[in-house]
Enzyme design. Structure first.
Site, PDB file in Angstrom:
ATOM      1  N   GLU A 143       0.050  -0.618   5.722  1.00 31.31           N
ATOM      2  CA  GLU A 143       1.085  -0.108   6.627  1.00 31.31           C
ATOM      3  C   GLU A 143       0.929   1.377   6.839  1.00 31.31           C
ATOM      4  OE1 GLU A 143       4.720   1.512   8.203  1.00 31.31           O
ATOM      5  OE2 GLU A 143       3.925   2.011   6.240  1.00 31.31           O
ATOM      6  N   ASP A 202       0.848  -1.197   0.000  1.00 32.03           N
ATOM      7  CA  ASP A 202       0.000   0.000   0.000  1.00 32.03           C
ATOM      8  C   ASP A 202       0.885   1.249   0.000  1.00 32.03           C
ATOM      9  OD1 ASP A 202       0.760  -0.685   2.738  1.00 32.03           O
ATOM     10  OD2 ASP A 202      -0.441   1.042   3.327  1.00 32.03           O
TER      11      ASP A 202
HETATM   12 ZN   LIG Z   1       6.712   2.337   4.084  1.00 34.24          ZN
END
Ligand SMILES: [Zn+2]
Length: 457
Positions: free
Chosen positions: A154, A92
């Site tokens: 994340e 992501d």
């Molecule tokens: Zn990162």
């Protein structure tokens, strides 16, 4: 594979890796609320497919509530004497922010000198591709067992952070390579050894029931914004060093930026000095920092001539990797609660905290990584802490408490991470693939020769 064979093999893989990096970076996989979920799924599926094609026999999808799917892959050790290495990255990306500030569309990877520009192309898709490159270099049969974890949320914060300790068998390993960062500067191989912790605190001043005419009431009615500003002004001393008691600060013994380099990186304007005293490493990595990241008060453009009844600020605290997050946050909260600017007490609300991390150094995986970085870049590795935190590191370390944790990757400090015009350099990507390949070789060789002694914290 000899160093020469590895280097030649990786050079031969670069066109394909570049093409896959472009494919992956064309997907706007933003796992923030309000963004479509389709691209996140698409990026997940592409990473899973790439791993399968690279020869990873088991590729699974870990689905947890309220978070993007995690790609999990496993290659069993080639023989019982070989160690297992866990590889980490995330697919992501941060939202692009103001697209007008980008020199090319953020999800159309565009050539720049020596590399490519796109959102997420460095953070962290370059490192996902670097893992892939290492696997390809060994034809899917590296000299170590591999567990690969590529998560998908994340950047926003994920329920996955707490998951590894609940399923420790899956994450058991001898060493892990957390590839969500990179070098101090391009061409300077860097092993990151610490990540500062983070905590947020909101502080508010309320003085009047509502705004009052500044001509009629100003001078006696307490201005909430002034109260707040007086409080904020106590957080640093005259040099700009944090003046809150109880926040750990230690001398920094690793390498650091030159002052000129740092000024340039931070975009500090001419004539504006840096704040704080001591080495830059101490100010940035082994000491605390407090930043005012938000302020609620009337805006200048629509300001009325009135005494401000309430004002609040959000503070972001960064602290020494080994200080307990709750404790560090409590020091700041106590400091603010003890203040009475103009006799006015403040409302102080602790927010989120994230722990720092300090890696064990001196163990066999650490030594193998230093040698691998030198092999890849042709120059000795420097070690460095970084201010950012990677919350999952602590979860993985808790799941595999005996494993050495290594932090290196294909990013560099000039990548514009989380900013407009993010870019990655091919030289760094290529050398990271070589370093990962050299690391698994050196680590496996040492492990077989009996070099399994742990390091020291
Ligand atoms: Zn990162």
């Amino acid at each position: 594979m000899t160093p020469e064979e590895l280097a030649t093999t990786v050079d031969g893989l670069m066109d394909g890796l570049r093409a896959d990096l472009v494919r992956l970076s064309s997907i706007p996989s933003i796992a923030f609320p309000g963004f479509p979920g389709g691209p996140v799924e698409e990026a997940h599926d592409l990473v899973a497919a790439l791993l399968r094609d690279a020869g990873v026999p088991t590729v699974e999808r870990i689905d947890l509530p309220d978070t993007a799917p995690v790609v999990y892959g496993e290659i069993p050790p080639p023989d019982p004497a070989a160690p297992t290495v866990l590889l980490y990255g995330h697919y992501d990306v941060q939202p692009p922010g103001d697209e007008k500030l980008w020199r090319s569309p953020p999800f159309e990877p565009t050539p720049v000198e020596g590399g490519l520009r796109a959102r997420g192309i460095a953070d962290d898709k370059s490192n996902v591709i670097a893992h892939l490159g290492m696997l390809r270099a060994y034809g899917g049969r590296p000299p170590v067992g591999v567990k690969i974890v590529v998560e998908g949320q994340e950047e926003y914060g994920s329920a996955f952070d707490g998951y590894p300790p609940t399923d420790p068998g899956r994450f058991a390993c001898d060493a892990m390579v957390i590839a969500d960062l990179g070098n101090l500067r391009p061409g300077t191989p860097t092993l990151t050894t610490g990540l500062r912790g983070a905590a947020e605190v909101v502080v508010e001043a309320r003085t009047l029931e509502e705004p009052r005419h500044s001509g009629e009431f100003g001078g006696a009615a307490p201005d909430a914004l002034l109260v707040l500003l007086k409080a904020l002004a106590t957080l640093h001393d005259v040099h700009g060093d944090v003046a809150v008691a109880g926040l750990r600060r230690e001398e920094w013994t690793g390498t650091s930026y030159t002052e000129e380099e740092f000024r340039d990186l931070a975009g500090v304007r001419d004539g504006v000095p840096l704040i704080g005293s001591g080495s830059l490493g101490e100010r940035l990595w082994s000491g605390p920092a407090i930043t005012v990241i938000g302020l609620d008060a009337p805006g200048v453009e629509h300001a009325a001539s009135a005494v401000v009844p309430q004002a609040r600020a959000k503070l972001n605290l960064r602290f020494h990797p080994r200080q307990d997050p709750r404790e560090a946050q409590a020091r700041l909260v106590e400091h603010l609660r003890s203040l009475r600017p103009f006799g006015v007490p403040l409302t102080v609300t602790p927010g989120d905290t994230g722990p720092g991390y300090e890696a064990t150094t001196g163990g066999p995986a650490y030594r193998a990584a230093l040698a691998a970085l030198k092999e890849a870049w042709g120059t000795d590795a420097s070690y460095v802490a970084t201010g950012g935190s990677i919350p999952l590191v602590n979860g993985l370390a808790a799941a595999a408490p005996g494993a050495e944790v290594l932090l290196f990757g294909a990013q560099d400090s000039m990548c514009n991470l989380h900013a407009p015009n993010e870019r990655v350099l091919f030289s760094e990507l290529r050398n990271t693939v070589v370093a990962m390949g050299a690391f698994v070789r050196a680590y496996a060789d040492g492990f077989r020769a009996g070099d399994r002694t742990g390091g020291e914290a």
